[in-house]
Design a protein around this motif. Structure first.
Motif, PDB file in Angstrom:
ATOM      1  N   ASP A  42     -11.728 -17.287  -0.134  1.00  0.00           N
ATOM      2  CA  ASP A  42     -10.426 -17.905   0.108  1.00  0.00           C
ATOM      3  C   ASP A  42      -9.299 -16.894   0.314  1.00  0.00           C
ATOM      4  N   GLN A  43      -9.631 -15.614   0.311  1.00  0.00           N
ATOM      5  CA  GLN A  43      -8.615 -14.564   0.380  1.00  0.00           C
ATOM      6  C   GLN A  43      -8.252 -14.226   1.819  1.00  0.00           C
ATOM      7  N   SER A  44      -6.954 -14.085   2.083  1.00  0.00           N
ATOM      8  CA  SER A  44      -6.455 -13.601   3.377  1.00  0.00           C
ATOM      9  C   SER A  44      -6.143 -12.115   3.257  1.00  0.00           C
ATOM     10  N   TYR A  45      -6.253 -11.386   4.375  1.00  0.00           N
ATOM     11  CA  TYR A  45      -6.029  -9.941   4.382  1.00  0.00           C
ATOM     12  C   TYR A  45      -5.125  -9.549   5.545  1.00  0.00           C
ATOM     13  N   TRP A  46      -4.438  -8.441   5.357  1.00  0.00           N
ATOM     14  CA  TRP A  46      -3.690  -7.827   6.448  1.00  0.00           C
ATOM     15  C   TRP A  46      -3.981  -6.336   6.429  1.00  0.00           C
ATOM     16  N   LEU A  47      -3.774  -5.698   7.572  1.00  0.00           N
ATOM     17  CA  LEU A  47      -3.977  -4.254   7.683  1.00  0.00           C
ATOM     18  C   LEU A  47      -3.214  -3.742   8.882  1.00  0.00           C
ATOM     19  N   THR A  48      -3.086  -2.451   8.930  1.00  0.00           N
ATOM     20  CA  THR A  48      -2.394  -1.797  10.039  1.00  0.00           C
ATOM     21  C   THR A  48      -3.335  -0.790  10.674  1.00  0.00           C
ATOM     22  N   ILE A  49      -3.330  -0.740  11.993  1.00  0.00           N
ATOM     23  CA  ILE A  49      -4.087   0.283  12.705  1.00  0.00           C
ATOM     24  C   ILE A  49      -3.122   1.123  13.526  1.00  0.00           C
ATOM     25  N   GLU A  50      -3.505   2.376  13.740  1.00  0.00           N
ATOM     26  CA  GLU A  50      -2.693   3.292  14.540  1.00  0.00           C
ATOM     27  C   GLU A  50      -3.425   3.724  15.797  1.00  0.00           C
ATOM     28  N   GLU A  51      -4.668   3.249  15.944  1.00  0.00           N
ATOM     29  CA  GLU A  51      -5.462   3.528  17.142  1.00  0.00           C
ATOM     30  C   GLU A  51      -5.834   2.193  17.760  1.00  0.00           C
ATOM     31  N   PRO A 109       0.825  -1.207   0.000  1.00  0.00           N
ATOM     32  CA  PRO A 109       0.000   0.000   0.000  1.00  0.00           C
ATOM     33  C   PRO A 109       0.863   1.263   0.000  1.00  0.00           C
ATOM     34  N   PRO A 110       0.258   2.411  -0.289  1.00  0.00           N
ATOM     35  CA  PRO A 110       1.024   3.663  -0.270  1.00  0.00           C
ATOM     36  C   PRO A 110       1.339   4.125   1.148  1.00  0.00           C
ATOM     37  N   ASN A 111       2.327   4.984   1.244  1.00  0.00           N
ATOM     38  CA  ASN A 111       2.608   5.702   2.485  1.00  0.00           C
ATOM     39  C   ASN A 111       2.913   4.767   3.657  1.00  0.00           C
ATOM     40  N   MET A 112       3.665   3.701   3.395  1.00  0.00           N
ATOM     41  CA  MET A 112       3.968   2.754   4.456  1.00  0.00           C
ATOM     42  C   MET A 112       4.927   3.350   5.486  1.00  0.00           C
ATOM     43  N   THR A 113       4.685   3.003   6.729  1.00  0.00           N
ATOM     44  CA  THR A 113       5.588   3.390   7.803  1.00  0.00           C
ATOM     45  C   THR A 113       6.749   2.405   7.843  1.00  0.00           C
ATOM     46  N   SER A 155       1.271  -8.437  15.389  1.00  0.00           N
ATOM     47  CA  SER A 155       2.500  -7.687  15.597  1.00  0.00           C
ATOM     48  C   SER A 155       2.183  -6.284  16.105  1.00  0.00           C
ATOM     49  N   LYS A 156       3.057  -5.769  16.972  1.00  0.00           N
ATOM     50  CA  LYS A 156       2.952  -4.387  17.452  1.00  0.00           C
ATOM     51  C   LYS A 156       4.300  -3.718  17.256  1.00  0.00           C
ATOM     52  N   SER A 157       4.270  -2.473  16.807  1.00  0.00           N
ATOM     53  CA  SER A 157       5.520  -1.737  16.606  1.00  0.00           C
ATOM     54  C   SER A 157       6.193  -1.457  17.946  1.00  0.00           C
ATOM     55  N   LYS A 158       7.463  -1.173  17.879  1.00  0.00           N
ATOM     56  CA  LYS A 158       8.223  -0.850  19.086  1.00  0.00           C
ATOM     57  C   LYS A 158       8.183   0.642  19.405  1.00  0.00           C
ATOM     58  N   ASP A 159       7.630   1.441  18.514  1.00  0.00           N
ATOM     59  CA  ASP A 159       7.562   2.892  18.684  1.00  0.00           C
ATOM     60  C   ASP A 159       6.442   3.243  19.656  1.00  0.00           C
ATOM     61  N   GLU A 160       6.801   3.547  20.890  1.00  0.00           N
ATOM     62  CA  GLU A 160       5.804   3.849  21.921  1.00  0.00           C
ATOM     63  C   GLU A 160       5.096   5.186  21.670  1.00  0.00           C
ATOM     64  N   ASP A 161       5.763   6.106  20.959  1.00  0.00           N
ATOM     65  CA  ASP A 161       5.149   7.408  20.687  1.00  0.00           C
ATOM     66  C   ASP A 161       4.109   7.340  19.567  1.00  0.00           C
ATOM     67  N   ASN A 162       4.308   6.452  18.604  1.00  0.00           N
ATOM     68  CA  ASN A 162       3.379   6.273  17.490  1.00  0.00           C
ATOM     69  C   ASN A 162       3.150   4.780  17.267  1.00  0.00           C
ATOM     70  N   PRO A 163       2.427   4.138  18.196  1.00  0.00           N
ATOM     71  CA  PRO A 163       2.271   2.692  18.083  1.00  0.00           C
ATOM     72  C   PRO A 163       1.401   2.294  16.882  1.00  0.00           C
ATOM     73  N   GLU A 164       1.698   1.118  16.346  1.00  0.00           N
ATOM     74  CA  GLU A 164       0.920   0.534  15.256  1.00  0.00           C
ATOM     75  C   GLU A 164       0.780  -0.955  15.534  1.00  0.00           C
ATOM     76  N   TRP A 165      -0.286  -1.519  15.006  1.00  0.00           N
ATOM     77  CA  TRP A 165      -0.542  -2.938  15.139  1.00  0.00           C
ATOM     78  C   TRP A 165      -0.864  -3.503  13.763  1.00  0.00           C
ATOM     79  N   ILE A 166      -0.373  -4.692  13.479  1.00  0.00           N
ATOM     80  CA  ILE A 166      -0.744  -5.400  12.261  1.00  0.00           C
ATOM     81  C   ILE A 166      -1.723  -6.490  12.648  1.00  0.00           C
TER      82      ILE A 166
END
Length: 153
Positions: A108-117, A58-62, A133-144
């Protein structure tokens, strides 16, 4: 009301998105549209809800997403982004219905996404996703989160 594939014609959908989301996707849409589809719900002429399914990165990946995306693409996961319900149509479970209809249309399709809240995690888990998965950035956390259809015997 069923899921409608807008294909490459994103601009009608982009108009319901918040301005900052529009800024992210509109300027790069031409670069991504061949590997993405926009699915929406409509009521009369209004787009009530929608989202984009990307078949590649996707665009604008962190940085966090950059570290993770290749394994999902290699495993044929599609990325769900820009899932949004027009505020005029909220309270009708359209986000859940959108995810459900997508899973029915592509069973039959699998999906992934990222949330920031983190609050969104409950919504996606209620809809069959699980946090992997959870990012290690405590100031701007993200989850997959991922969704994988159950394998039938």
């Amino acid at each position: 009301m069923g899921l409608i594939n807008l294909g490459h014609d994103g601009h009608r959908f982009f108009n319901i998105l918040p301005d900052d989301w529009q800024d992210v996707i509109e300027s790069v849409w031409d670069d991504y549209k061949d590997n993405a589809s926009i699915y929406v719900f409509k009521e009369a002429l209004d787009i009530t809800a929608g989202g984009i399914v990307f078949r590649a990165a996707p665009p604008n990946m962190t940085d966090f997403e950059v570290e993770e995306w290749q394994k999902y693409v290699d495993a044929n996961f599609h990325y769900i982004g820009f899932l949004f319900v027009d505020p005029k149509y909220r309270g009708q479970s359209l986000g859940s219905k959108w995810l459900s209809d997508l899973k029915v249309q592509f069973p039959d399709q699998s999906y992934w996404l990222t949330i920031e809240e983190e609050g969104l995690r409950t919504f996606y888990e209620k809809n069959g996703f699980r946090c992997v998965s959870k990012s290690k950035d405590e100031d701007n956390p993200e989850w997959i989160l991922i969704y994988q259809p159950e394998k039938s015997n």
